[in-house]
Write a protein that holds these residues in place. Structure first.
Motif, PDB file in Angstrom:
ATOM      1  N   LYS A 158       1.064  -1.156   0.064  1.00 35.57           N
ATOM      2  CA  LYS A 158       0.257   0.021  -0.063  1.00 35.57           C
ATOM      3  C   LYS A 158       0.864   1.459   0.032  1.00 35.57           C
ATOM      4  CE  LYS A 158      -2.633   1.594   3.619  1.00 35.57           C
ATOM      5  NZ  LYS A 158      -3.649   1.354   4.722  1.00 35.57           N
ATOM      6  N   GLU A 223      -8.329   3.340  -0.581  1.00 34.41           N
ATOM      7  CA  GLU A 223      -8.384   3.689   0.934  1.00 34.41           C
ATOM      8  C   GLU A 223      -8.994   5.146   1.200  1.00 34.41           C
ATOM      9  OE1 GLU A 223      -6.068   1.444   3.645  1.00 34.41           O
ATOM     10  OE2 GLU A 223      -6.272   3.158   5.079  1.00 34.41           O
ATOM     11  N   GLU A 224     -10.032   5.293   2.003  1.00 37.52           N
ATOM     12  CA  GLU A 224     -10.328   6.614   2.441  1.00 37.52           C
ATOM     13  C   GLU A 224     -10.357   7.423   1.314  1.00 37.52           C
ATOM     14  OE1 GLU A 224      -8.189   7.503   5.987  1.00 37.52           O
ATOM     15  OE2 GLU A 224     -10.028   6.972   7.180  1.00 37.52           O
TER      16      GLU A 224
HETATM   17 MG   LIG Z   1      -5.142   4.676   6.052  1.00 42.07          MG
END
Ligand SMILES: [Mg+2]
Ligand SMILES: O=C(O)[C@H](O)[C@@H](O)[C@H](O)[C@H](O)CO
Length: 392
Positions: A158, A223-224
Motif C-alpha cells: 500500500k 482507501e479513504e
Molecule cells: Mg489509512
C-alpha cells in the motif's frame, strides 16, 4: 478472582521513522492483585498526552474490578465517561485496557487468545506492506522501493501517491500521482496487489478524478478516497466507480461501522482494535461485517502489541481479506520490545502461539524507552509516511 490493582499508561519512544505518527507508543500495563500483568497499546498522533491522562481515570474506575468482566467493565467506563462514544482519546484509552485484559485472560488459561475467540481458521496471515516508501518522491523512488518489498516476498503493498495535495488535486497532481502508481505497477507486475491510500484527503470531485486514472492500474482497493466524515461524497463516489472501497481506521463505534455497511459504502472494513474498543468490540464488528459479506482488513499502523493482538483476531475470522503490516519497517526497538515474537516470513505472519496476545514482552526495555510526554512540531503532517509530503 483476577482483581485489577493497577492500570498504567507508559509513553515509549526513540527515533522517528517512516511512521512518524507511531514514533511514540502508548503502552498500557494492567496488573492484578495477584501480580498478573497484561499489555495493551494505543494511539498517539497528537493525542498521546490526553490518552495518558484518560488511562489515569480508567485506573481509578477499574481498581478492584475483575479483569474477566469485559462487557461489564466496558459499560462501566461508558457510563463514567459521558463522551466515550464521540471521543477518540477515550475509546483508544479504553481499547488498550481491553487488550491488556485479554492478555491477562489468555495467560490465565495458558493459551493464545485466538483459542478463546473461535480457534484457528488460518495458520498464516497474508500481509500487505506499508511504511516501505520513506522519502519516496519521484516515480523512480517508488518503483525502486516497491521492488525491495517484492523481494521480501510480499504479494501486496500500500502507498499514498498524492504528495502534498489536500482537499483538491489539480492536473499536475493527477499526473504525478498517476506516474507514481504506473511506476509501482510496472515495477511489481500484475501478480502483486497494489493498494492506494488516499488518507481521506480529498473532496469527492477530486476523488472521482483520481478514480478515473486509477482504474486502469487495477488496485485491490482504494482507501479513504474522501474525507472520513463525508458520507454524501462517498455515496457519489460509490455510484461513479467500481473500485473497491476500504475504510474504517477512524471509526470508533460499531454503530458507525454499521451505517457504512447498511448502505453498501464499504467493501473492506479497516477498523482498528485500538480505536474500536479492543478485542471485545472488534469481534462484534467482525460479526456485523460477516452479515453484510464485508471482508476485514484491520488497520494496524501503531506498534508491536497492537500488531500481535490483531494477528490473534486475523487467525480466527472467516471474513478475512488481508492484514496491514509495518512490522518490517518499524524502528527496531518495537520488534525488540517483544523479542521479535511476531516475525514476518515471505510477506506472511505466523500466528503468535504464546499465552495471551502471544508475545514475549521485554520488560527491561521499558526504562530505556520511557519518555515524559509527546512533543509535537507542525510541518509535514504526521499521518503521511515520512519524507513523502513533496511534489516534483
Ligand atoms: Mg489509512
Ligand atoms: O492506513 C494506515 O496505515 C493509516 O492511514 C496510516 O497511514 C496513518 O498515517 C496513521 O494511521 C495515522 O495515525
Amino acid at each position: 478472582m483476577t482483581k485489577i490493582s493497577d492500570v498504567e499508561a507508559i509513553l515509549l519512544g526513540k527515533e522517528i521513522t517512516s511512521a512518524k505518527w507511531a514514533s511514540l507508543m502508548v503502552l498500557v500495563r494492567v496488573v492484578t492483585t495477584d501480580g498478573r500483568i497484561g499489555y495493551g497499546e494505543t494511539v498517539t498522533a497528537l493525542r498521546a498526552n490526553a490518552v495518558v491522562d484518560l488511562v489515569k481515570k480508567i485506573n481509578k474506575v477499574m481498581k478492584g474490578k475483575d479483569v474477566f468482566d469485559l462487557e461489564k467493565n466496558k459499560m462501566e467506563w461508558y457510563k463514567q465517561d459521558f463522551n466515550m462514544s464521540i471521543s477518540l482519546e477515550s475509546t483508544t484509552a479504553y481499547s488498550a485496557f481491553d487488550i491488556a485484559s485479554w492478555d491477562i485472560i489468555g495467560k490465565e488459561f495458558g493459551v493464545p487468545i485466538y483459542k478463546l475467540l473461535g480457534g484457528k481458521y488460518r495458520d498464516r496471515i497474508k500481509l500487505y506492506a506499508n511504511g516501505w516508501y520513506q522519502n519516496a518522491v519521484t516515480p523512480e523512488d517508488f518503483a525502486e522501493k516497491a521492488k525491495e518489498v517484492v523481494k521480501r516476498g510480499y504479494k501486496a503493498l500500500k502507498f499514498d501517491p498524492f504528495g502534498s495535495y489536500f482537499h483538491f488535486i489539480d492536473k499536475k497532481g493527477l499526473k504525478e500521482a498517476e506516474e507514481r502508481v504506473k511506476a509501482v505497477r510496472e515495477a511489481v507486475g500484475d501478480d502483486v496487489d497494489i493498494l492506494i491510500e488516499h488518507h481521506g484527503r480529498f473532496n469527492v470531485d477530486s476523488a472521482i478524478e483520481i478514480a478515473k486514472i486509477l482504474e486502469k492500474y487495477n488496485p485491490l482497493f482504494v482507501e479513504e478516497p474522501v474525507h472520513p466524515e463525508d458520507v454524501e461524497g462517498l455515496r457519489k463516489y460509490r455510484s461513479f466507480t467500481k473500485l473497491k472501497i476500504a475504510l474504517g481506521e477512524r471509526i470508533i463505534t460499531k454503530t458507525q461501522a454499521l451505517e457504512f455497511m447498511k448502505e453498501g459504502l464499504v467493501d473492506y472494513l479497516q477498523i482498528d482494535l485500538y480505536r474500536i474498543g479492543g478485542v471485545t468490540e472488534a469481534k462484534k464488528v467482525v460479526g456485523i461485517a460477516e452479515a453484510f459479506d464485508v471482508l476485514m482488513a484491520f488497520h494496524n499502523a501503531q506498534g508491536p502489541i497492537l500488531n500481535a493482538v490483531t494477528l490473534q483476531l486475523d487467525t480466527v475470522i472467516p471474513n478475512f481479506l488481508i492484514q496491514e503490516s509495518f512490522y518490517e519497517w518499524f524502528p527496531s526497538w518495537k520488534r525488540e520490545l517483544i523479542r521479535d515474537s511476531t516475525p514476518v516470513e515471505n510477506g506472511e505472519a505466523l500466528v503468535p502461539e504464546k499465552p495471551g496476545i502471544g508475545v514475549d514482552f521485554n520488560e527491561k526495555m521499558i526504562e530505556e524507552l520511557r519518555v515524559k510526554e509527546e512533543v509535537f512540531e507542525p510541518g509535514e503532517p504526521l499521518w503521511v509516511v515520512k519524507g513523502t509530503w513533496k511534489d516534483y
